[in-house]
Design a protein around this motif. Sequence first.
Motif, PDB file in Angstrom:
ATOM      1  N   LEU A 294       0.837  -1.205   0.000  1.00 39.67           N
ATOM      2  CA  LEU A 294       0.000   0.000   0.000  1.00 39.67           C
ATOM      3  C   LEU A 294       0.871   1.254   0.000  1.00 39.67           C
ATOM      4  N   LEU A 295       1.915   1.223   0.807  1.00 40.83           N
ATOM      5  CA  LEU A 295       2.775   2.406   0.900  1.00 40.83           C
ATOM      6  C   LEU A 295       3.515   2.663  -0.416  1.00 40.83           C
ATOM      7  N   GLU A 296       3.838   1.573  -1.080  1.00 39.53           N
ATOM      8  CA  GLU A 296       4.495   1.686  -2.373  1.00 39.53           C
ATOM      9  C   GLU A 296       3.555   2.375  -3.371  1.00 39.53           C
ATOM     10  N   LEU A 297       2.302   1.945  -3.319  1.00 43.22           N
ATOM     11  CA  LEU A 297       1.270   2.503  -4.184  1.00 43.22           C
ATOM     12  C   LEU A 297       1.116   4.000  -3.922  1.00 43.22           C
ATOM     13  N   VAL A 298       1.067   4.322  -2.622  1.00 46.16           N
ATOM     14  CA  VAL A 298       0.889   5.705  -2.213  1.00 46.16           C
ATOM     15  C   VAL A 298       2.067   6.553  -2.683  1.00 46.16           C
ATOM     16  N   LYS A 299       3.242   5.939  -2.658  1.00 43.95           N
ATOM     17  CA  LYS A 299       4.429   6.665  -3.083  1.00 43.95           C
ATOM     18  C   LYS A 299       4.277   7.101  -4.535  1.00 43.95           C
TER      19      LYS A 299
END
Lengths: 586, 642
Positions: A294-299
């Motif tokens: 998810l954090l990768e996506l948000v990045k």
Amino acid sequence: MAMSINKRLSWRQSVEKVMSRLVQKSPSLCTDLPLDNSDICTKLYLLRQLLKSCFGPTGRLKQVHNNIGGHVITTSSSSVLLPAISSSQSFINLIKTSILNHVSRFSDCGLFAAILCLSLIEQAKQSGLSFSVAIKLNKHLLGLCTGYLQQEDCGCKVKLDFCSSHNLITLARSIISSKPACVLTESEALHISKLAVHAFLLTVPCNRPGEVRLGKAVTVSVEGHPVLNSAVFPGLLVDAPDVSGIDESENMRSNPLRVVLFSASLAGDLSELGDGIFDVHPGVDTDLQILDRLLELVKQVVEDEVKLFVCQKVIHPVVQQHLKSRGVIVIERLGNPLMETLTQLTGAQPVATLHTTIPAKAYGEVRDLSIIHFGSRTMLQLHPPGESSICTMILCHRNETMLGELKVAFQKTEHVLRLTLREPSALLGGGCTETHLAAYVRHKSIQEVPETLSALGCSQAELLLGAGGFCRSLESVAAALEHDGGNSLMDLTHAHHWTHPADVMREHLDESLGFCGCGLMEGSPEQRRAYLNTNYPQFSPAPLSRDTAVQPRVLDSFAAKFNALQVAVETANLALDVRYLVQDIN
Amino acid sequence: MLACTIVNHRQHVGLQKLSALAGITHSSLGPNKMYKFIRDETSGESALACSCFRLLENLELTCGVGQLVYETVRAHQKVYGAGSGCLLFLAGAWSRAATECLQKGVPVARIISAMSEGMDVCLDVCRKCSVSTESLGAAPAESCAATSQGLGLNLLKKNTAEASQASCHLRGTRQAADKTLNASGRRKIKLSRHFYETEAEDASTATQPPRRKAPDVALVAAGLSHGYVGAMNLVIEASRLQSKNNPQDVSGSTFDVSKVATCVLPGLPEENSCVLQGCVVHVSDEQASVAHHLKEQHLKVALINGDLSDTYRHLGFKRLQAVQCVSDRVHFLSSSKAEEWTEKVLTLLLNLEVNLVVVSGIASEKVIQRCCRLHILVVEKANVSVLKALADATGAVPVTYATQLSNRCVGAGVKVAIWGDLAGRQTKPSTAVSVSTGERDGLVTAVLASCVPSKLQALEDQFWACAYRLHHALTDAVLLPGAGVTEMLCVHHLRERAERRHDAGRSGGGVQQTKAGRAANPYRGLVMNLMAEGLVDYISTVMVNAGGVSKVRARTAVSQRLKNHAENQAKFSQLSFAGEQEDGSLRCSDAPAAQVYDGMSVKQEAWRRALDLVLLVLQTDAEIITGVGPNHDAAEGDMMLL
């Protein structure tokens, strides 16, 4: 009267063998001539009384709840009432389903269709005509009605003029004030009607080239505020409980903000994998792995300069924190109903998976956003980048029950107003269309030429009998508007509908005549009137000379009523045509 | 599906049910509420209900009307915190009025239009006789000045005078009743909402702390205490603390209930009740010792919005139902995982130098213990509004998971104190601590103590009723004359309107309206008189509850006052100044604090909701019950199967 025959037909039975258990199927139940069955007749009568008592602005309300003391709904609208009704008799359910189908397509005139349909069945039974003749006659008479309604000089039709909002407001108010469970005063009803027309106009795009697509009016209900606080806002309002991090001055700038819209859950769980047993290696933390993804996506999203992050479902708090710390506005739990509208508004394509990079074309835009405080709710107002055809209606009422009904009434009105774009006319309300049509049909059927009779395959007497039943059914719908023991009449020139309250003394009768149901005609002492469902002489109803100064005060939707009329007659014909009911009672 | 007709020969079952339901709450009206026991025959459980709302909450209302009533009362209670008794009483009284109309053959549509018109009359009376909160302290002077100013009189003042006149009447009633009924001894009730004596007035003025900066709040509050002097004094104190903390609001013109909390202390005598700054919460002895260690320090605080435990997941997170571990070795997985998490959180807290963790949910026992050893105080079950206030005041950011904490999320400047120290009683080991940022957050907590644990709920309800009354009164900035005066004025105006024939009516232009307008509603007089009768019933029931008077005597007294008022009113319009002078002089002699007031919005809303309820039920003629099988016993009652 034929005796009701209940036969038990023994259909070919399959005997099921499940291990050592032997279950024998019971034979199916067959009902011959359902309309001769006393149980069905009682239930049809009951249903008709039930729906008739709900009809119109002074109709009675029904409390709907389940047998274990669940939530109570107080209503008189067909769209709430009919789904709650389910009968043990499939015959009743057949009629119900047909009416509900009409309601789902046209919103209005559900009770009209139901009452007319049930009256037609009743009248056909009473007339003693064979059902096949009755069906043919009903079809013929329906043709007369629809033909007349489509004529230019139809006496009960009003052309809608889009240059003025007057008739549109009248149409809206007729629908809103026909729902007594909203408990609105005159001024409140007017306010809501005006808002409904306003909201409708906001959903019509003005200068968009090419194919025109209507926008949407979204309703938000707020309990505990006065009705007069209700308001329409252009754009879409979405709940945003926490706006503390949003700097309004920064976001009010006019250059568009990039939006991403997720339909997938970002809660960080594996709920979308479905049921089953998962084998997990110890030391592997699935939650953490998903969060990393998810954090990768948000990045990526942050790198793509997205400023508004919307998710239909839940967003993991860590993700939210991450986004907010980078100045992105986060809206979670948008809910399915708003997804389509937001897609339309922003032009974004909802992202349904976490496992790919987001293509650039999936992003959408909003022009600007502002914070709106309404009562205890805080909402974000989103404007589309181009011309707006989306608006949000905030409906307020004092309690939940009345607010629920108001919301139903408003959505109906909205739909009916949209239908006027397809067919820019309306019908006179207050029962005047029904009496007028009845008088017209009565008059026409007397003058029917022998050729028509031979084509129909029936005698003059049969035609008169059938037409009498048809007209009485129409008149009984008009008469159903009165619930306090008053009398329903029609005048013998224009065939408009009049009511005499039961409590007015004879001597005051003249002054109490007032206006007809739709408000176009004013009562005068020399007018001749007849009670409905009596043997008044037939006459050709004259159209009113159009005095533009006098505007009708009650209008019904043309499209909805036109379709309701057809649905009622065709459903009645179908019901009359049923010979056997076969019921599998296993 | 079952349909059950409930209209039967003009005996509207729904209205009867409504009236019967309202009947059970008669005793909870007025200043002297009587507690009611509710017993469940099957389980033997019982509940003590002390207000109309609590009563309804504890009853299992399965019928449609019952549900509707509960829904309405709950919605009202949520916003206004008071007035549910009034709502339900009037719903009952007006449903009886509607039933009587039906029995006399009045059509439903006529009843509805006349009752709505009657409501407009009542709301209009409220608007006209309202008193602004600012003028409250100066009211007597103004009233007197009005006579000298002569023509400069405005409507508001005039009506204030009118109101005070009626209030004098009511007091007269009370005194008359006293003489006749209870000549030997004085009333035991002090500062009853409805009838008051000079002694009571003195008592109420004496209870006000003299150091008040904003005397109008005290005045307003005293007028709104409605018999709960103790609870109202706590509210006054809370408001004082709040406005002291808020530099913008020294005048105390608002009172923010969202920043008020209650904390109950069973086992201590009621005198120990007090109001403290900050948020007061119960803690274990071990935590209390940590608090003792931390007191008088400026602490760093972390706010957790959720539970503080390793198994907690945020709202909306769906756990996997069936996970099995595949492993070649034996692990004591769960314990080590929890241990790992605790270790991580503690290290984080230590690194961030956090001394205080405020949790909105619960914290796992183990974490609390470990924190205690490290002198970190964990406070559980804090309100969301408390969390928000602390966040605003300290700059802390509430997070869902402790692992999210970073330097930016931690706030500073919080103090903890032990309740016993604050209240100046160190004799008993206390288990409550207060968390506060001192001046900035505006949080106040009312600590409610009672030796009788079952009374705590009642005390809490009383406190909240008073708090909401004050809050709404200050927000409205107007008050209504209390002690039944507003109702009397409404009765008067309703009767007056009922007698007026064929007036222009409202100017609404709808079809129905015009129709009705043309043939003026012939039943308007009847319906409005019956509505007024409901209000008279309300006033006299309150009088009965207030003490000793029999219902009959209360009614006669009320009608006597109304008659006098009507006569005076006639004189009033002709010799308005003479009348006014009389009132003014009467009023001047009163101590201003002795006036009883009612909240305006709460009363108007309660009336309107009551009428809405009656109109909804009146128009309902059938109940549709879904999900009833064909083998249901349909023989009973009026059930009809569809």
